[in-house]
Design a protein around this motif. Structure first.
Motif, PDB file in Angstrom:
ATOM      1  N   ASP A  14       0.855  -1.166  -0.026  1.00  0.00           N
ATOM      2  CA  ASP A  14       0.049   0.106  -0.096  1.00  0.00           C
ATOM      3  C   ASP A  14       0.946   1.343  -0.100  1.00  0.00           C
ATOM      4  OD1 ASP A  14      -2.321  -1.511  -0.187  1.00  0.00           O
ATOM      5  OD2 ASP A  14      -2.273  -1.706   2.148  1.00  0.00           O
ATOM      6  N   ILE A  15       2.134   1.106   0.524  1.00  0.00           N
ATOM      7  CA  ILE A  15       2.854   2.219   0.669  1.00  0.00           C
ATOM      8  C   ILE A  15       4.288   1.719  -0.466  1.00  0.00           C
ATOM      9  CG2 ILE A  15       4.590   3.719   1.728  1.00  0.00           C
ATOM     10  CD1 ILE A  15       2.397   3.940   3.963  1.00  0.00           C
ATOM     11  N   ASP A  16       4.386   2.411  -1.633  1.00  0.00           N
ATOM     12  CA  ASP A  16       5.370   2.088  -2.527  1.00  0.00           C
ATOM     13  C   ASP A  16       6.748   2.396  -1.844  1.00  0.00           C
ATOM     14  OD1 ASP A  16       3.679   0.769  -4.084  1.00  0.00           O
ATOM     15  OD2 ASP A  16       3.259   3.200  -4.978  1.00  0.00           O
ATOM     16  N   LEU A  17       7.053   3.530  -1.420  1.00  0.00           N
ATOM     17  CA  LEU A  17       8.572   4.089  -1.065  1.00  0.00           C
ATOM     18  C   LEU A  17       8.359   4.777   0.081  1.00  0.00           C
ATOM     19  CD1 LEU A  17       9.271   5.658  -4.408  1.00  0.00           C
ATOM     20  CD2 LEU A  17      10.251   3.392  -3.693  1.00  0.00           C
ATOM     21  N   ILE A  18       9.434   4.920   1.162  1.00  0.00           N
ATOM     22  CA  ILE A  18       9.524   5.586   2.131  1.00  0.00           C
ATOM     23  C   ILE A  18      10.781   6.371   2.093  1.00  0.00           C
ATOM     24  CG2 ILE A  18       7.825   4.780   3.747  1.00  0.00           C
ATOM     25  CD1 ILE A  18      10.327   3.506   5.104  1.00  0.00           C
ATOM     26  N   GLY A  19      11.143   7.720   2.492  1.00  0.00           N
ATOM     27  CA  GLY A  19      12.311   8.233   2.563  1.00  0.00           C
ATOM     28  C   GLY A  19      12.253   9.596   3.552  1.00  0.00           C
ATOM     29  N   LYS A  20      13.384   9.914   4.008  1.00  0.00           N
ATOM     30  CA  LYS A  20      13.490  11.067   4.955  1.00  0.00           C
ATOM     31  C   LYS A  20      13.796  12.279   4.067  1.00  0.00           C
ATOM     32  CE  LYS A  20      15.616  12.160   9.317  1.00  0.00           C
ATOM     33  NZ  LYS A  20      16.618  11.920  10.498  1.00  0.00           N
ATOM     34  N   LYS A  21      12.882  13.305   4.270  1.00  0.00           N
ATOM     35  CA  LYS A  21      13.063  14.558   3.390  1.00  0.00           C
ATOM     36  C   LYS A  21      12.774  15.539   4.506  1.00  0.00           C
ATOM     37  CE  LYS A  21       9.964  15.824   0.361  1.00  0.00           C
ATOM     38  NZ  LYS A  21       9.551  17.318   0.586  1.00  0.00           N
ATOM     39  N   GLN A  22      13.719  16.543   4.689  1.00  0.00           N
ATOM     40  CA  GLN A  22      13.502  17.790   5.382  1.00  0.00           C
ATOM     41  C   GLN A  22      13.364  17.379   6.994  1.00  0.00           C
ATOM     42  OE1 GLN A  22      10.264  19.447   3.514  1.00  0.00           O
ATOM     43  NE2 GLN A  22      11.367  20.719   2.194  1.00  0.00           N
ATOM     44  N   ASP A  23      14.220  16.329   7.245  1.00  0.00           N
ATOM     45  CA  ASP A  23      14.007  15.776   8.735  1.00  0.00           C
ATOM     46  C   ASP A  23      12.848  15.134   9.126  1.00  0.00           C
ATOM     47  OD1 ASP A  23      16.920  16.642   9.233  1.00  0.00           O
ATOM     48  OD2 ASP A  23      16.036  18.347  10.014  1.00  0.00           O
ATOM     49  N   GLU A  24      12.037  14.839   8.096  1.00  0.00           N
ATOM     50  CA  GLU A  24      10.532  13.854   8.254  1.00  0.00           C
ATOM     51  C   GLU A  24      10.724  12.642   7.265  1.00  0.00           C
ATOM     52  OE1 GLU A  24       7.257  16.513   9.724  1.00  0.00           O
ATOM     53  OE2 GLU A  24       8.140  17.538   8.108  1.00  0.00           O
ATOM     54  N   ILE A  25       9.954  11.644   7.956  1.00  0.00           N
ATOM     55  CA  ILE A  25       9.875  10.495   7.162  1.00  0.00           C
ATOM     56  C   ILE A  25       8.639  10.837   6.216  1.00  0.00           C
ATOM     57  CG2 ILE A  25       9.167   8.046   7.072  1.00  0.00           C
ATOM     58  CD1 ILE A  25      12.149   8.808   8.099  1.00  0.00           C
ATOM     59  N   TRP A  26       8.896  10.468   4.688  1.00  0.00           N
ATOM     60  CA  TRP A  26       7.541  10.759   3.830  1.00  0.00           C
ATOM     61  C   TRP A  26       7.522   9.413   3.147  1.00  0.00           C
ATOM     62  CZ3 TRP A  26       5.686  15.485   1.807  1.00  0.00           C
ATOM     63  CH2 TRP A  26       6.130  16.781   2.536  1.00  0.00           C
ATOM     64  N   ALA A  27       6.062   8.977   3.144  1.00  0.00           N
ATOM     65  CA  ALA A  27       5.669   7.930   2.456  1.00  0.00           C
ATOM     66  C   ALA A  27       5.288   8.238   1.066  1.00  0.00           C
ATOM     67  CB  ALA A  27       4.446   7.326   3.141  1.00  0.00           C
ATOM     68  N   VAL A  28       5.521   7.341   0.009  1.00  0.00           N
ATOM     69  CA  VAL A  28       5.151   7.694  -1.520  1.00  0.00           C
ATOM     70  C   VAL A  28       4.449   6.794  -2.069  1.00  0.00           C
ATOM     71  CG1 VAL A  28       6.519   8.231  -3.653  1.00  0.00           C
ATOM     72  CG2 VAL A  28       7.661   8.716  -1.528  1.00  0.00           C
ATOM     73  N   LYS A  29       3.355   7.153  -2.699  1.00  0.00           N
ATOM     74  CA  LYS A  29       2.484   6.039  -3.445  1.00  0.00           C
ATOM     75  C   LYS A  29       2.513   6.649  -4.849  1.00  0.00           C
ATOM     76  CE  LYS A  29      -0.698   2.917  -3.829  1.00  0.00           C
ATOM     77  NZ  LYS A  29      -0.251   1.341  -3.738  1.00  0.00           N
ATOM     78  N   CYS A  30       2.833   5.463  -5.827  1.00  0.00           N
ATOM     79  CA  CYS A  30       2.887   5.733  -7.097  1.00  0.00           C
ATOM     80  C   CYS A  30       1.591   5.161  -7.752  1.00  0.00           C
ATOM     81  CB  CYS A  30       4.034   5.166  -7.908  1.00  0.00           C
ATOM     82  SG  CYS A  30       5.552   5.564  -7.022  1.00  0.00           S
ATOM     83  N   PHE A  31       0.933   5.986  -8.721  1.00  0.00           N
ATOM     84  CA  PHE A  31      -0.072   5.431  -9.341  1.00  0.00           C
ATOM     85  C   PHE A  31      -0.008   5.466 -10.810  1.00  0.00           C
ATOM     86  CE2 PHE A  31      -1.977   7.095  -5.572  1.00  0.00           C
ATOM     87  CZ  PHE A  31      -3.292   5.877  -5.335  1.00  0.00           C
ATOM     88  N   LYS A  32       0.317   4.149 -11.482  1.00  0.00           N
ATOM     89  CA  LYS A  32       0.370   4.145 -12.850  1.00  0.00           C
ATOM     90  C   LYS A  32      -1.118   3.810 -13.533  1.00  0.00           C
ATOM     91  CE  LYS A  32       2.635   1.372 -16.413  1.00  0.00           C
ATOM     92  NZ  LYS A  32       1.645   0.798 -17.077  1.00  0.00           N
ATOM     93  N   ILE A  33      -1.688   4.843 -13.983  1.00  0.00           N
ATOM     94  CA  ILE A  33      -3.178   4.756 -14.880  1.00  0.00           C
ATOM     95  C   ILE A  33      -3.157   5.420 -16.127  1.00  0.00           C
ATOM     96  CG2 ILE A  33      -4.202   4.757 -12.506  1.00  0.00           C
ATOM     97  CD1 ILE A  33      -4.859   7.614 -12.956  1.00  0.00           C
ATOM     98  N   PRO A  34      -4.055   4.895 -16.630  1.00  0.00           N
ATOM     99  CA  PRO A  34      -4.284   5.619 -18.280  1.00  0.00           C
ATOM    100  C   PRO A  34      -4.311   7.273 -18.411  1.00  0.00           C
ATOM    101  CG  PRO A  34      -5.815   3.938 -18.043  1.00  0.00           C
ATOM    102  CD  PRO A  34      -5.344   3.925 -16.519  1.00  0.00           C
ATOM    103  N   LEU A  35      -3.977   7.585 -19.104  1.00  0.00           N
ATOM    104  CA  LEU A  35      -3.733   9.202 -19.102  1.00  0.00           C
ATOM    105  C   LEU A  35      -5.142  10.005 -19.003  1.00  0.00           C
ATOM    106  CD1 LEU A  35      -1.510  11.558 -19.240  1.00  0.00           C
ATOM    107  CD2 LEU A  35      -1.985  11.671 -21.483  1.00  0.00           C
ATOM    108  N   GLU A  36      -6.238   9.233 -19.518  1.00  0.00           N
ATOM    109  CA  GLU A  36      -7.592  10.053 -19.299  1.00  0.00           C
ATOM    110  C   GLU A  36      -8.207   9.741 -18.114  1.00  0.00           C
ATOM    111  OE1 GLU A  36      -7.934   5.895 -21.346  1.00  0.00           O
ATOM    112  OE2 GLU A  36      -6.542   7.529 -21.507  1.00  0.00           O
ATOM    113  N   GLU A  37      -7.465   8.832 -17.335  1.00  0.00           N
ATOM    114  CA  GLU A  37      -8.017   8.922 -15.773  1.00  0.00           C
ATOM    115  C   GLU A  37      -7.395   9.754 -15.005  1.00  0.00           C
ATOM    116  OE1 GLU A  37      -7.997   4.873 -14.337  1.00  0.00           O
ATOM    117  OE2 GLU A  37      -9.090   3.861 -16.319  1.00  0.00           O
ATOM    118  N   ARG A  38      -8.342   9.896 -13.677  1.00  0.00           N
ATOM    119  CA  ARG A  38      -7.861  10.909 -12.622  1.00  0.00           C
ATOM    120  C   ARG A  38      -7.677  10.278 -11.259  1.00  0.00           C
ATOM    121  NH1 ARG A  38      -6.575  12.814 -16.638  1.00  0.00           N
ATOM    122  NH2 ARG A  38      -7.221  15.010 -17.601  1.00  0.00           N
TER     123      ARG A  38
END
Length: 312
Positions: free
Chosen positions: A142-166
């Motif tokens: 459910d969470i693809d990546l995590i990384g420490k940015k600006q001294d805080e932990i950030w979770a990253v989610k990647c959505f690969k969908i058709p360009l016409e969808e939102r």
């Protein structure tokens, strides 16, 4: 300098000249709604010549002096060419930039479309690491990546969908809830498409939204945006591919295997012309069929020459 070196240099010059013309032809067709380089050039010259002729007639009427009118008209033609070139070159450069943007976007879309979800996440991981200059690690489903940015932990989610969808509010909420469960308050959501409106205001300061346009911006910032030379190479490849397809289609009509068929058809039509009242029609069709036979005899030879030219 040897004769061979001179010949090679001249061949390279002609090859570069042809390449530049093909690239300019591509841009002009995009800018001028399909008009080729030669068509645009001829149109411009005709307009300038007509304007100069009108100016010549005006000068004759005003001065009644032929020499003065001719010299004035030549100067007018030269100034018109210069002014047109100066004005249109600025406009052309702007349009070329827009065409290049469109080419790059289509190439990136095509590249992403071939990615699996895993490859897309890895692609985004590399971009984020270079853009933020911090490492990101793969996490759970459910969470693809995590990384420490600006001294805080950030979770990253990647959505690969058709360009016409939102990406919807539900998608964002589900990701936010999952991040909160593991104690991460901030997140980055990346998509190869776009988000529905007003999401940024609702999650301001908590979420970063990276849509396709922001992704392009990041690629530019990290120095991985294609150079002018790389874009021109894409254009040349498109030109060669289109040329190859046209040759292949023509090859289905013109080939040595069909010479006998065309000759037989031509002979049959000619014989029939002697037996019908539509003599002229059958003779014309017989001649066309004979022409197809003649073209087919030489087509494969010229096809090989053009094919070698494309490959070079």
């Amino acid at each position: 300098m040897s004769e061979k070196t001179i010949n090679n240099g001249f061949k390279q010059y002609l090859k570069d000249l042809k390449r530049r013309k093909n690239i300019k032809n591509y841009y002009l067709k995009k800018i001028k709604s399909g008009k080729s380089y030669n068509a645009v050039l001829i149109d411009n010259l005709i307009i300038k010549i007509l304007m100069s002729l009108l100016f010549f007639l005006f000068m004759i009427f005003k001065t009644e002096h032929l020499t003065v009118s001719i010299i004035s008209s030549i100067l007018f033609f030269s100034l018109a060419l210069y002014a047109s070139y100066y004005i249109k070159s600025n406009r052309y450069d702007k349009k070329v930039s827009e065409v290049n943007e469109d080419i790059v976007k289509k190439e990136i879309i095509k590249e992403i479309n071939y990615f699996t979800n895993y490859e897309f996440i890895q692609y985004i991981k590399e971009i984020l690491e270079k853009y933020y200059d911090v490492p990101f690690e793969r996490y759970r489903k459910d969470i693809d990546l995590i990384g420490k940015k600006q001294d805080e932990i950030w979770a990253v989610k990647c959505f690969k969908i058709p360009l016409e969808e939102r990406i919807s509010k539900k998608d964002i909420k589900d990701f936010k809830d999952r991040a909160n469960e593991i104690g991460i308050e901030r997140g980055i959501i990346v998509t190869n498409s776009y988000f529905i409106e007003e999401l940024e205001d609702e999650y301001e300061g908590v979420m970063e939204f990276v849509d396709f346009d922001k992704l392009i911006f990041m690629i530019k910032k990290i120095g991985e945006y294609p150079s002018k030379e790389e874009i021109e190479e894409i254009i040349i490849n498109k030109y060669n591919e289109n040329k190859r397809k046209i040759l292949e289609k023509r090859g289905k009509v013109f080939s040595r295997k069909k010479v006998i068929k065309y000759l037989f058809l031509s002979f049959s039509l000619y014989i029939l012309s002697k037996m019908t009242i539509y003599k002229s029609y059958y003779i014309v069709m017989s001649f066309i069929s004979l022409s197809f036979a003649i073209v087919s005899i030489f087509y494969e030879y010229f096809y090989e020459i053009i094919k070698r030219d494309i490959e070079e």
